[in-house]
Write a protein that holds these residues in place. Structure first.
Motif, PDB file in Angstrom:
ATOM      1  N   ILE A   1       0.859  -1.172   0.000  1.00 45.64           N
ATOM      2  CA  ILE A   1       0.000   0.000   0.000  1.00 45.64           C
ATOM      3  C   ILE A   1       0.896   1.223   0.000  1.00 45.64           C
ATOM      4  N   HIS A   2       0.844   1.959  -1.075  1.00 45.26           N
ATOM      5  CA  HIS A   2       1.682   3.148  -1.185  1.00 45.26           C
ATOM      6  C   HIS A   2       1.043   4.308  -0.444  1.00 45.26           C
TER       7      HIS A   2
ATOM      8  N   ALA B   1     -12.179  14.107  -2.865  1.00 45.63           N
ATOM      9  CA  ALA B   1     -13.594  14.356  -3.176  1.00 45.63           C
ATOM     10  C   ALA B   1     -14.502  13.500  -2.311  1.00 45.63           C
ATOM     11  N   GLY B   2     -14.119  13.328  -1.046  1.00 46.95           N
ATOM     12  CA  GLY B   2     -14.933  12.567  -0.108  1.00 46.95           C
ATOM     13  C   GLY B   2     -14.854  11.062  -0.270  1.00 46.95           C
ATOM     14  N   LYS B   3     -13.947  10.568  -1.119  1.00 44.09           N
ATOM     15  CA  LYS B   3     -13.798   9.125  -1.322  1.00 44.09           C
ATOM     16  C   LYS B   3     -12.426   8.677  -0.853  1.00 44.09           C
ATOM     17  N   ARG B   4     -12.413   7.565  -0.143  1.00 46.96           N
ATOM     18  CA  ARG B   4     -11.131   6.989   0.275  1.00 46.96           C
ATOM     19  C   ARG B   4     -10.576   6.164  -0.884  1.00 46.96           C
ATOM     20  N   ILE B   5      -9.386   6.552  -1.331  1.00 46.27           N
ATOM     21  CA  ILE B   5      -8.743   5.924  -2.477  1.00 46.27           C
ATOM     22  C   ILE B   5      -7.391   5.371  -2.036  1.00 46.27           C
ATOM     23  N   ALA B   6      -7.121   4.113  -2.375  1.00 51.42           N
ATOM     24  CA  ALA B   6      -5.841   3.491  -2.050  1.00 51.42           C
ATOM     25  C   ALA B   6      -5.019   3.322  -3.316  1.00 51.42           C
ATOM     26  N   GLU B   7      -3.714   3.474  -3.171  1.00 54.61           N
ATOM     27  CA  GLU B   7      -2.754   3.203  -4.251  1.00 54.61           C
ATOM     28  C   GLU B   7      -1.881   2.045  -3.806  1.00 54.61           C
ATOM     29  N   MET B   8      -1.841   0.983  -4.586  1.00 60.66           N
ATOM     30  CA  MET B   8      -0.944  -0.135  -4.306  1.00 60.66           C
ATOM     31  C   MET B   8       0.059  -0.217  -5.447  1.00 60.66           C
ATOM     32  N   HIS B   9       1.328  -0.253  -5.103  1.00 61.71           N
ATOM     33  CA  HIS B   9       2.393  -0.347  -6.096  1.00 61.71           C
ATOM     34  C   HIS B   9       3.117  -1.677  -5.942  1.00 61.71           C
ATOM     35  N   VAL B  10       3.263  -2.389  -7.026  1.00 61.54           N
ATOM     36  CA  VAL B  10       4.043  -3.625  -7.051  1.00 61.54           C
ATOM     37  C   VAL B  10       5.148  -3.401  -8.065  1.00 61.54           C
TER      38      VAL B  10
ATOM     39  N   ARG C   1      -4.157 -10.667   1.235  1.00 64.71           N
ATOM     40  CA  ARG C   1      -4.390 -10.336   2.637  1.00 64.71           C
ATOM     41  C   ARG C   1      -4.387  -8.820   2.841  1.00 64.71           C
ATOM     42  N   GLU C   2      -3.418  -8.151   2.263  1.00 63.70           N
ATOM     43  CA  GLU C   2      -3.340  -6.700   2.383  1.00 63.70           C
ATOM     44  C   GLU C   2      -4.515  -6.026   1.669  1.00 63.70           C
ATOM     45  N   LEU C   3      -4.870  -6.548   0.519  1.00 62.22           N
ATOM     46  CA  LEU C   3      -5.993  -6.017  -0.247  1.00 62.22           C
ATOM     47  C   LEU C   3      -7.300  -6.144   0.534  1.00 62.22           C
ATOM     48  N   ASN C   4      -7.522  -7.295   1.144  1.00 59.09           N
ATOM     49  CA  ASN C   4      -8.759  -7.535   1.877  1.00 59.09           C
ATOM     50  C   ASN C   4      -8.860  -6.730   3.169  1.00 59.09           C
ATOM     51  N   ASN C   5      -7.755  -6.212   3.658  1.00 54.81           N
ATOM     52  CA  ASN C   5      -7.769  -5.388   4.869  1.00 54.81           C
ATOM     53  C   ASN C   5      -8.065  -3.917   4.575  1.00 54.81           C
ATOM     54  N   LEU C   6      -8.154  -3.556   3.298  1.00 53.96           N
ATOM     55  CA  LEU C   6      -8.409  -2.163   2.939  1.00 53.96           C
ATOM     56  C   LEU C   6      -9.871  -1.790   3.166  1.00 53.96           C
ATOM     57  N   ASN C   7     -10.078  -0.584   3.624  1.00 56.71           N
ATOM     58  CA  ASN C   7     -11.419  -0.038   3.777  1.00 56.71           C
ATOM     59  C   ASN C   7     -11.479   1.234   2.937  1.00 56.71           C
TER      60      ASN C   7
ATOM     61  N   ALA D   1      -7.375 -11.886  -6.988  1.00 54.59           N
ATOM     62  CA  ALA D   1      -7.671 -11.065  -5.808  1.00 54.59           C
ATOM     63  C   ALA D   1      -8.202  -9.698  -6.221  1.00 54.59           C
ATOM     64  N   MET D   2      -7.634  -9.121  -7.266  1.00 55.98           N
ATOM     65  CA  MET D   2      -8.123  -7.823  -7.742  1.00 55.98           C
ATOM     66  C   MET D   2      -9.513  -7.946  -8.346  1.00 55.98           C
ATOM     67  N   LEU D   3      -9.781  -9.015  -9.090  1.00 51.82           N
ATOM     68  CA  LEU D   3     -11.111  -9.211  -9.659  1.00 51.82           C
ATOM     69  C   LEU D   3     -12.177  -9.369  -8.579  1.00 51.82           C
ATOM     70  N   ASN D   4     -11.814  -9.989  -7.467  1.00 46.38           N
ATOM     71  CA  ASN D   4     -12.764 -10.244  -6.389  1.00 46.38           C
ATOM     72  C   ASN D   4     -12.823  -9.135  -5.354  1.00 46.38           C
ATOM     73  N   PHE D   5     -12.048  -8.074  -5.543  1.00 39.50           N
ATOM     74  CA  PHE D   5     -12.071  -6.951  -4.600  1.00 39.50           C
ATOM     75  C   PHE D   5     -13.444  -6.308  -4.632  1.00 39.50           C
ATOM     76  N   LYS D   6     -13.940  -5.963  -3.464  1.00 43.23           N
ATOM     77  CA  LYS D   6     -15.329  -5.506  -3.332  1.00 43.23           C
ATOM     78  C   LYS D   6     -15.615  -4.144  -3.943  1.00 43.23           C
TER      79      LYS D   6
END
Length: 75
Positions: A6-7, A13-22, A38-44, A68-73
């Motif tokens: 998680i970078h 704009a009122g939205k929580r946005i995550a950046e993940m760098h591999v 595991r790290e992806l599923n812990n994101l809110n 994992a990315m396809l199944n991200f909520k």
């Protein structure tokens, strides 16, 4: 967890946005699918941007990360 992919997590704009760098190999010498998922599923967050720049690695772990990315909520 030894590595964190998680970078940043921002609130734009009122939205929580995550950046993940591999930016490493995929698999045992870099990022593996289990740690990534595991790290992806812990994101809110409401949105996720993933940046991947890898020289290669394990096809099995690559498909695991893709799944994992396809199944991200969220987006």
């Amino acid at each position: 967890m030894a590595n964190s992919y998680i970078h940043s997590i921002s609130n734009k704009a009122g939205k929580r946005i995550a950046e993940m760098h591999v930016y490493t190999h995929i698999g045992k010498d870099g990022v593996n699918a289990a740690d990534f998922a595991r790290e992806l599923n812990n994101l809110n967050v409401e949105r996720l941007n993933v940046r991947i720049n890898s020289a290669g690695g394990s096809v099995v772990d690559g498909f695991g990360i893709f799944s994992a990315m396809l199944n991200f909520k969220e987006k």
